[in-house]
Design a protein around this motif. Structure first.
Motif, PDB file in Angstrom:
ATOM      1  N   ARG A  91       0.970  -1.271   0.133  1.00  0.00           N
ATOM      2  CA  ARG A  91       0.109  -0.043  -0.143  1.00  0.00           C
ATOM      3  C   ARG A  91       0.805   1.223   0.127  1.00  0.00           C
ATOM      4  O   ARG A  91       0.515   2.218  -0.634  1.00  0.00           O
ATOM      5  N   TYR A  92       1.993   1.330   0.838  1.00  0.00           N
ATOM      6  CA  TYR A  92       2.863   2.311   0.824  1.00  0.00           C
ATOM      7  C   TYR A  92       3.392   2.750  -0.338  1.00  0.00           C
ATOM      8  O   TYR A  92       3.735   3.810  -0.958  1.00  0.00           O
ATOM      9  N   TYR A  93       3.928   1.637  -1.105  1.00  0.00           N
ATOM     10  CA  TYR A  93       4.517   1.739  -2.412  1.00  0.00           C
ATOM     11  C   TYR A  93       3.786   2.223  -3.349  1.00  0.00           C
ATOM     12  O   TYR A  93       4.246   3.343  -3.975  1.00  0.00           O
ATOM     13  N   ASP A  94       2.241   2.072  -3.490  1.00  0.00           N
ATOM     14  CA  ASP A  94       1.314   2.715  -4.208  1.00  0.00           C
ATOM     15  C   ASP A  94       1.275   3.962  -4.223  1.00  0.00           C
ATOM     16  O   ASP A  94       1.344   4.944  -4.993  1.00  0.00           O
ATOM     17  N   HIS A  95       1.270   4.414  -2.950  1.00  0.00           N
ATOM     18  CA  HIS A  95       1.121   5.830  -2.391  1.00  0.00           C
ATOM     19  C   HIS A  95       2.263   6.810  -2.813  1.00  0.00           C
ATOM     20  O   HIS A  95       2.429   7.601  -3.396  1.00  0.00           O
TER      21      HIS A  95
END
Length: 312
Positions: A64-68
Motif C-alpha cells: 500500500r505504501y509503495y502505491d502511495h
C-alpha cells in the motif's frame, strides 16, 4: 530525515529487487539504502519489506505504501516539470496592473497582439491608479508612470515615455480666449490632477525657453484620474494638463483643442515593474520584452497624431 528521498530509495529497492542494485543505480552504498528504508519503517512504525540474504519482498503494508509513494513522486515530478517549464515556455495566467487610461487606450490592444504570439497565456488585467502593492494586489507586472522612480527592490524596465498637453474645450476658448504663454494660465480657470506623482497647483513645462513652472490659485476642480480630468475639460469647466493618451480621442473628434502647442509637460517615463530578476517566468519576461519592443512606436504615433489634429 529526508522522507521524500527515503521514499525514492524505497521505490528503487522495490523496483530493482535488492539494496545493492538500488544503491548502484543511485550512486550510493547498499548500507545507506538499507538505512533509508529502516528510517522509513521506524518513522511509520511499520515493516515495509521482508528481507532475506537473496531478496526483498513487500509486506502488505509495504504494498500500500509503495502505491502511495509512486503517486506522490509522480506528482512531485510533474510539479517540478511544470515549474521548470514556466521559465522556458510562456503559459498560464499573467496578472497585469496598469493605470486606467493607459490600460484602456494601449494595454488591451497590446494584450490581444501579445496573445497571438503566445496563445497559452491568459491575462487578468486590473485597471487601477496609484502605487501598486504586488502582494496585496496579486499582480505579476505593473505598469507605472513616473517622472523618476524611487529606490525600490522591484525590477523596472522602461517601456516608453509620455507627456501631458494643455487642453481646453472649444466652448471654453470661445468664452474665455486662448492663452499664448504659460504665465497666461494664471488668469484662467484650471482643473488639476491631484496625484502623488505631481505637485498640486504647479505645472512644469518644456518649451521654447526651456523649463518653465507656473503656480496657480486654487483649482476650480481637482480630480484624481486623467480620465476625469479630460471629461472636466471637455465639459468646459476649465483648462487641464492632460496626458496624451487621455486627450487623443477628444483631439480627434474636436471636443478638445491643444492650447500652447509649443509647450508640453515634463516627460514621464513608463515602466514595467515586477518583483524579481531571478527565475522570471517566461510569460513575464516575454510580456515585458513585447512592451519594450512595441510601446515606444505606439506612443510616438499618438504624439504625432495629436500634433496633426492641432494643426487642422
Amino acid at each position: 530525515m529526508d522522507i521524500l528521498q527515503d521514499m525514492r530509495v524505497f521505490v528503487r529497492v522495490v523496483e530493482t529487487g535488492s539494496f545493492t542494485a538500488a544503491a548502484n543505480g543511485m550512486d550510493t552504498t547498499p548500507g545507506k539504502t538499507s538505512r533509508a528504508v529502516s528510517d522509513l519503517e521506524a518513522h511509520l512504525r511499520t515493516r515495509l519489506l521482508n528481507r532475506t540474504t537473496r531478496r526483498v519482498a513487500l509486506t502488505e503494508a509495504g504494498e500500500r505504501y509503495y502505491d502511495h509513494c509512486m503517486q506522490i513522486l509522480a506528482l512531485i515530478e510533474q510539479a517540478e516539470a511544470e515549474a521548470g517549464d514556466a521559465h522556458a515556455r510562456p503559459f498560464g495566467k499573467l496578472r497585469v496592473r496598469t493605470p486606467v487610461g493607459f490600460g484602456q487606450h494601449y494595454l488591451i490592444k497590446a494584450i490581444g497582439a501579445y496573445q497571438k504570439l503566445y496563445p497559452e497565456v491568459k491575462v487578468r488585467l486590473t485597471l487601477a491608479n496609484g502605487t501598486p502593492d504586488f502582494i496585496e494586489d496579486g499582480c505579476d507586472v505593473a505598469i507605472v508612470g513616473a517622472l523618476a522612480l524611487s529606490d525600490s527592490e522591484l525590477i523596472s524596465q522602461k517601456v516608453g515615455s509620455a507627456f501631458s498637453i494643455v487642453c481646453a474645450s472649444r466652448t471654453y476658448i470661445e468664452a474665455h480666449g486662448v492663452p499664448h504663454k504659460p504665465d497666461d494660465l494664471e488668469a484662467h480657470s484650471c482643473i488639476h490632477l491631484n496625484t502623488p506623482e505631481f505637485p498640486m497647483n504647479v505645472w512644469t513645462f518644456d518649451g521654447p525657453n526651456g523649463k518653465e513652472s507656473v503656480r496657480f490659485r486654487p483649482a476650480v476642480l481637482e480630480v484624481n484620474t486623467p480620465e476625469a480630468l479630460a471629461t472636466g475639460v471637455r465639459e468646459g469647466l476649465g483648462i487641464g494638463l492632460i496626458p496624451i493618451y487621455s486627450a487623443i480621442s477628444g483631439l480627434r473628434n474636436g471636443e478638445l483643442a491643444w492650447v500652447l502647442p509649443e509647450y508640453r509637460s515634463q516627460e514621464m517615463g513608463l515602466y514595467a515593474m515586477y518583483p524579481s530578476r531571478q527565475y522570471v517566468d517566461a510569460k513575464i519576461r516575454t510580456w515585458v520584452d513585447y512592451l519594450r519592443d512595441t510601446m515606444p512606436a505606439t506612443l510616438a504615433a499618438d504624439q504625432e497624431a495629436a500634433r496633426r489634429f492641432t494643426q487642422r
